[in-house]
Scaffold this active site. Sequence first.
Site, PDB file in Angstrom:
ATOM      1  N   ASN A   1       0.826  -1.208   0.000  1.00 53.96           N
ATOM      2  CA  ASN A   1       0.000   0.000   0.000  1.00 53.96           C
ATOM      3  C   ASN A   1       0.860   1.257   0.000  1.00 53.96           C
ATOM      4  O   ASN A   1       1.903   1.308   0.653  1.00 53.96           O
ATOM      5  CB  ASN A   1      -0.928   0.008   1.216  1.00 53.96           C
ATOM      6  CG  ASN A   1      -1.906  -1.146   1.180  1.00 53.96           C
ATOM      7  OD1 ASN A   1      -2.104  -1.756   0.138  1.00 53.96           O
ATOM      8  ND2 ASN A   1      -2.499  -1.461   2.314  1.00 53.96           N
TER       9      ASN A   1
ATOM     10  N   HIS B   1       6.098  -0.777  -2.510  1.00 53.00           N
ATOM     11  CA  HIS B   1       5.658  -0.056  -3.706  1.00 53.00           C
ATOM     12  C   HIS B   1       5.737   1.458  -3.525  1.00 53.00           C
ATOM     13  O   HIS B   1       5.055   2.203  -4.231  1.00 53.00           O
ATOM     14  CB  HIS B   1       4.224  -0.473  -4.085  1.00 53.00           C
ATOM     15  CG  HIS B   1       4.141  -1.867  -4.646  1.00 53.00           C
ATOM     16  ND1 HIS B   1       2.973  -2.569  -4.774  1.00 53.00           N
ATOM     17  CD2 HIS B   1       5.115  -2.695  -5.132  1.00 53.00           C
ATOM     18  CE1 HIS B   1       3.220  -3.771  -5.305  1.00 53.00           C
ATOM     19  NE2 HIS B   1       4.508  -3.865  -5.514  1.00 53.00           N
TER      20      HIS B   1
HETATM   21  P1  OAD Z   1      -6.096  -5.745  -5.088  1.00 52.95           P
HETATM   22  O1  OAD Z   1      -7.152  -4.727  -5.382  1.00 52.95           O
HETATM   23  O2  OAD Z   1      -5.535  -6.528  -6.221  1.00 52.95           O
HETATM   24  O3  OAD Z   1      -6.660  -6.820  -4.045  1.00 52.95           O
HETATM   25  C1  OAD Z   1      -7.300  -6.429  -2.866  1.00 52.95           C
HETATM   26  C2  OAD Z   1      -7.671  -7.687  -2.117  1.00 52.95           C
HETATM   27  O4  OAD Z   1      -8.276  -7.293  -0.893  1.00 52.95           O
HETATM   28  C3  OAD Z   1      -8.692  -8.591  -2.843  1.00 52.95           C
HETATM   29  O5  OAD Z   1      -8.264  -9.945  -2.733  1.00 52.95           O
HETATM   30  C4  OAD Z   1      -9.989  -8.376  -2.050  1.00 52.95           C
HETATM   31  O6  OAD Z   1     -10.795  -9.546  -1.979  1.00 52.95           O
HETATM   32  C5  OAD Z   1      -9.463  -8.040  -0.676  1.00 52.95           C
HETATM   33  N1  OAD Z   1     -10.342  -7.181   0.115  1.00 52.95           N
HETATM   34  C6  OAD Z   1     -11.199  -6.221  -0.298  1.00 52.95           C
HETATM   35  N2  OAD Z   1     -11.819  -5.651   0.741  1.00 52.95           N
HETATM   36  C7  OAD Z   1     -11.345  -6.274   1.872  1.00 52.95           C
HETATM   37  C8  OAD Z   1     -11.604  -6.146   3.268  1.00 52.95           C
HETATM   38  N3  OAD Z   1     -12.459  -5.257   3.738  1.00 52.95           N
HETATM   39  N4  OAD Z   1     -10.936  -6.970   4.099  1.00 52.95           N
HETATM   40  C9  OAD Z   1     -10.032  -7.875   3.650  1.00 52.95           C
HETATM   41  N5  OAD Z   1      -9.769  -8.051   2.346  1.00 52.95           N
HETATM   42  C10 OAD Z   1     -10.401  -7.258   1.456  1.00 52.95           C
HETATM   43  O7  OAD Z   1      -4.950  -5.022  -4.277  1.00 52.95           O
HETATM   44  P2  OAD Z   1      -3.464  -5.489  -3.981  1.00 52.95           P
HETATM   45  O8  OAD Z   1      -3.376  -6.973  -3.840  1.00 52.95           O
HETATM   46  O9  OAD Z   1      -2.935  -4.632  -2.902  1.00 52.95           O
HETATM   47  O10 OAD Z   1       0.680  -2.151  -7.426  1.00 52.95           O
HETATM   48  O11 OAD Z   1      -2.744  -5.068  -5.330  1.00 52.95           O
HETATM   49  C11 OAD Z   1      -1.393  -5.327  -5.462  1.00 52.95           C
HETATM   50  C12 OAD Z   1      -0.748  -4.260  -6.290  1.00 52.95           C
HETATM   51  O12 OAD Z   1      -1.403  -4.139  -7.538  1.00 52.95           O
HETATM   52  C13 OAD Z   1      -0.842  -2.852  -5.729  1.00 52.95           C
HETATM   53  O13 OAD Z   1       0.151  -2.560  -4.776  1.00 52.95           O
HETATM   54  C14 OAD Z   1      -0.666  -2.026  -6.940  1.00 52.95           C
HETATM   55  C15 OAD Z   1      -1.670  -2.752  -7.766  1.00 52.95           C
HETATM   56  O14 OAD Z   1      -1.824  -2.486  -9.043  1.00 52.95           O
HETATM   57  C16 OAD Z   1       1.266  -1.131  -8.041  1.00 52.95           C
HETATM   58  O15 OAD Z   1       0.748  -0.047  -8.151  1.00 52.95           O
HETATM   59  C17 OAD Z   1       2.648  -1.476  -8.546  1.00 52.95           C
END
Ligand code: OAD
Length: 242
Positions: A99, A116
Amino acid sequence: MGQMNEIRNIVILTGAGVSAESGIDTFRDAGGLWEQHKVEDVATPEAFARDPDLVLRFYDMRREAIQTKEPNAAHHALGRLEAEWAKREDCELTLVTQNVDDLHERGGSERLIHMHGGHLTAWCLACDNRPEWREPLLDRPPCPTCGVAGKLRPDVVWFGEMPYQMEEIYAALSAADLFVSIGTSGAVYPAAGFVQEARGQGIRTLELNLEPSQGSAYFDESRHGPATQVVPEWVDEMLGGL
Ligand code: OAD
């Protein structure tokens, strides 16, 4: 989970899901669109070269938004776990976040790696410094360190760029007894590969996510639910129900 007494070193990876309940949009939920652009399309060096105003506007908006948000119960629980864990002999906790908000810091986390980058610093391509930054970048302000205007960019790792502090992350993983992934889709490497790295080393792995993620099958255990619920529950368990 069993064998809790043997756990000394913990590595935690967090993603957008941990900040979702603070009102910060995740990347892949809600279609992953911003003004009809796929979020990934504004998060690349190519996009910045092609249309810098578009990219700067996107990050100016996100930077402004996070400053109005507050850490939630999951951020606070992780801050509490770190503080308590530090009191135990020979125990270490490293929090690695994808994040770019500062809600973990505001939730009390100190041993924190922003792999990141972050919204609240800018990166000067003229002098290579990363000054603290809270204002817009769209109007091409001068760098507070070297004075050159128009060379500041968001200090955020874009697709195709190398994440920060990878050596430290792998070093922490190699010393870990437990790897916990919280609120991340398991879609973006190298972070998505940490669980396989951990498994390969025989480290116990736990996923806490709203729903099964793309990488769920790799984890020894998965618990599903909103971060503000499952994270404090897990932290209480780790701290022996305190
Ligand atoms: P994503 O948007 O890909 O995934 C978010 C995850 O959080 C999903 O698996 C959801 O199911 C889960 N989620 C949503 N709401 C939730 C809640 N209230 N409690 C628990 N889980 C919840 O985001 P990231 O995995 O962080 O990179 O994405 C990874 C990277 O891709 C980011 O850092 C960014 C992005 O594009 C860059 O900008 C390089």
